[in-house]
Write a protein that holds these residues in place. Structure first.
Motif, mmCIF file in Angstrom:
data_model
loop_
_atom_site.group_PDB
_atom_site.id
_atom_site.type_symbol
_atom_site.label_atom_id
_atom_site.label_comp_id
_atom_site.label_asym_id
_atom_site.label_seq_id
_atom_site.Cartn_x
_atom_site.Cartn_y
_atom_site.Cartn_z
ATOM 1 N N LYS A 29 -20.938 14.347 30.679
ATOM 2 C CA LYS A 29 -19.535 14.128 31.039
ATOM 3 C C LYS A 29 -18.585 14.952 30.162
ATOM 4 N N TYR A 30 -18.872 15.015 28.881
ATOM 5 C CA TYR A 30 -18.031 15.750 27.933
ATOM 6 C C TYR A 30 -18.732 17.024 27.453
ATOM 7 N N GLN A 31 -19.483 17.656 28.368
ATOM 8 C CA GLN A 31 -20.329 18.779 27.968
ATOM 9 C C GLN A 31 -19.564 19.929 27.326
ATOM 10 N N TYR A 32 -18.378 20.231 27.806
ATOM 11 C CA TYR A 32 -17.639 21.362 27.242
ATOM 12 C C TYR A 32 -16.998 20.994 25.912
ATOM 13 N N GLU A 33 -16.531 19.749 25.788
ATOM 14 C CA GLU A 33 -15.962 19.294 24.523
ATOM 15 C C GLU A 33 -17.036 19.145 23.454
ATOM 16 N N LEU A 34 -18.268 18.847 23.858
ATOM 17 C CA LEU A 34 -19.349 18.595 22.903
ATOM 18 C C LEU A 34 -20.314 19.781 22.721
ATOM 19 N N GLU A 35 -20.073 20.878 23.424
ATOM 20 C CA GLU A 35 -21.001 22.010 23.359
ATOM 21 C C GLU A 35 -21.203 22.501 21.923
ATOM 22 N N ARG A 36 -20.118 22.700 21.196
ATOM 23 C CA ARG A 36 -20.235 23.149 19.793
ATOM 24 C C ARG A 36 -20.823 22.052 18.911
ATOM 25 N N THR A 37 -20.517 20.801 19.211
ATOM 26 C CA THR A 37 -21.059 19.678 18.439
ATOM 27 C C THR A 37 -22.577 19.621 18.576
ATOM 28 N N VAL A 38 -23.063 19.759 19.798
ATOM 29 C CA VAL A 38 -24.513 19.773 20.025
ATOM 30 C C VAL A 38 -25.130 20.969 19.303
ATOM 31 N N ALA A 39 -24.503 22.134 19.434
ATOM 32 C CA ALA A 39 -25.021 23.342 18.776
ATOM 33 C C ALA A 39 -25.022 23.174 17.260
ATOM 34 N N LYS A 40 -23.968 22.613 16.708
ATOM 35 C CA LYS A 40 -23.889 22.399 15.252
ATOM 36 C C LYS A 40 -24.957 21.407 14.802
ATOM 37 N N THR A 41 -25.173 20.357 15.565
ATOM 38 C CA THR A 41 -26.212 19.376 15.242
ATOM 39 C C THR A 41 -27.578 20.051 15.234
ATOM 40 N N LEU A 42 -27.834 20.869 16.248
ATOM 41 C CA LEU A 42 -29.116 21.589 16.310
ATOM 42 C C LEU A 42 -29.237 22.591 15.166
ATOM 43 N N ALA A 43 -28.153 23.272 14.832
ATOM 44 C CA ALA A 43 -28.187 24.228 13.721
ATOM 45 C C ALA A 43 -28.525 23.518 12.412
ATOM 46 N N ASP A 44 -27.954 22.337 12.211
ATOM 47 C CA ASP A 44 -28.249 21.561 11.000
ATOM 48 C C ASP A 44 -29.723 21.165 10.946
ATOM 49 N N ILE A 45 -30.277 20.788 12.092
ATOM 50 C CA ILE A 45 -31.695 20.420 12.151
ATOM 51 C C ILE A 45 -32.567 21.642 11.875
ATOM 52 N N LEU A 46 -32.248 22.757 12.529
ATOM 53 C CA LEU A 46 -33.026 23.980 12.337
ATOM 54 C C LEU A 46 -32.957 24.474 10.891
ATOM 55 N N ALA A 47 -31.843 24.215 10.219
ATOM 56 C CA ALA A 47 -31.691 24.639 8.822
ATOM 57 C C ALA A 47 -32.636 23.882 7.889
ATOM 58 N N THR A 48 -33.110 22.726 8.321
ATOM 59 C CA THR A 48 -34.030 21.943 7.481
ATOM 60 C C THR A 48 -35.484 22.349 7.690
ATOM 61 N N ALA A 49 -35.724 23.246 8.644
ATOM 62 C CA ALA A 49 -37.096 23.630 8.985
ATOM 63 C C ALA A 49 -37.763 24.390 7.843
ATOM 64 N N THR A 50 -39.050 24.143 7.715
ATOM 65 C CA THR A 50 -39.852 24.881 6.733
ATOM 66 C C THR A 50 -40.873 25.716 7.493
ATOM 67 N N GLU A 51 -41.052 26.941 7.025
ATOM 68 C CA GLU A 51 -41.990 27.839 7.696
ATOM 69 C C GLU A 51 -43.405 27.529 7.242
ATOM 70 N N ASP A 52 -44.278 27.430 8.224
ATOM 71 C CA ASP A 52 -45.675 27.087 7.955
ATOM 72 C C ASP A 52 -46.549 28.074 8.735
ATOM 73 N N GLY A 53 -46.722 29.269 8.194
ATOM 74 C CA GLY A 53 -47.503 30.284 8.902
ATOM 75 C C GLY A 53 -46.763 30.820 10.102
ATOM 76 N N SER A 54 -47.285 30.543 11.295
ATOM 77 C CA SER A 54 -46.658 31.051 12.520
ATOM 78 C C SER A 54 -45.739 30.018 13.163
ATOM 79 N N ASN A 55 -45.476 28.922 12.459
ATOM 80 C CA ASN A 55 -44.630 27.846 12.986
ATOM 81 C C ASN A 55 -43.532 27.466 12.000
ATOM 82 N N PHE A 56 -42.510 26.850 12.550
ATOM 83 C CA PHE A 56 -41.499 26.172 11.739
ATOM 84 C C PHE A 56 -41.671 24.687 11.997
ATOM 85 N N LYS A 57 -41.564 23.890 10.942
ATOM 86 C CA LYS A 57 -41.741 22.439 11.047
ATOM 87 C C LYS A 57 -40.452 21.748 10.605
ATOM 88 N N PHE A 58 -40.033 20.721 11.352
ATOM 89 C CA PHE A 58 -38.841 19.962 10.985
ATOM 90 C C PHE A 58 -38.920 18.560 11.571
#
Length: 187
Positions: free
Chosen positions: A104-133
């Motif tokens: 319903k609020y997809q355009y208002e929340l687009e950056r919020t969702v992206a920022k949330t995902l960016a924060d999650i991806l920033a916590t990832a640790t590289e493990d060979g050929s994978n990232f783990k989070f």
């Protein structure tokens, strides 16, 4: 306009509120309650000004969650468990609620969702050929897979680490493509 309010709690209510909001520290608890009060005030302001006049309770709950994301959750998409704690609903209802508002609020929340995902991806640790989070949200898991498919349908989707309740792995190529896409949405 600056408002100051005072709310009285019984000792039992205070303990329960501390447990639900996950804070024993009085100052942190006051900050969290102030953010909730700000979200509630935004909801009433929108209603009084005729910007959001709801005829269904579901619409009101959706707008309430939208306001809480902006104020209480500080611009991040909460996990379904966090929604359950505040709304006193089951996990399936919380998942439906977050899916509804992000649609319903997809355009208002687009950056919020992206920022949330960016924060999650920033916590990832590289493990060979994978990232783990770690990931505690079914919505965000689905959103990561949806975005990976949108970026390149040939990329590998998230995989759950079978020995863990909330850890996932993502192939390097998928991680890097998703990170690039999410960073572009934020900037």
């Amino acid at each position: 306009m600056k408002l100051t309010i005072e709310i009285d709690f019984t000792n039992e209510e205070g303990k329960l509120l501390s447990r639900i909001l996950k804070s024993e520290d009085k100052n942190v608890l006051e900050t969290k309650c102030s953010a909730i009060a700000k979200a509630a005030t935004e909801e009433y302001k929108a209603m009084i000004l005729g910007k959001k006049v709801f005829t269904r309770g579901k619409d009101m709950l959706e707008f309430r969650l939208f306001s809480l994301i902006n104020h209480y959750f500080e611009g991040r998409i909460p996990s379904e468990q966090e929604i359950c704690a505040l709304f006193q609903i089951r996990i399936a209802e919380a998942k439906g609620l977050v899916n509804a508002i992000t649609s319903k609020y997809q355009y208002e929340l687009e950056r919020t969702v992206a920022k949330t995902l960016a924060d999650i991806l920033a916590t990832a640790t590289e493990d060979g050929s994978n990232f783990k989070f770690a990931l505690r949200s079914a919505f965000l898991k689905d959103e990561i897979n949806r975005l990976i498919t949108n970026v390149n349908p040939q990329l590998t989707l998230l995989e759950r680490v079978t020995t863990s309740g909330g850890e996932f792995t993502l192939k390097n190529s998928s991680y890097l493509a998703l990170k690039k896409y999410v960073d572009e949405l934020i900037n």
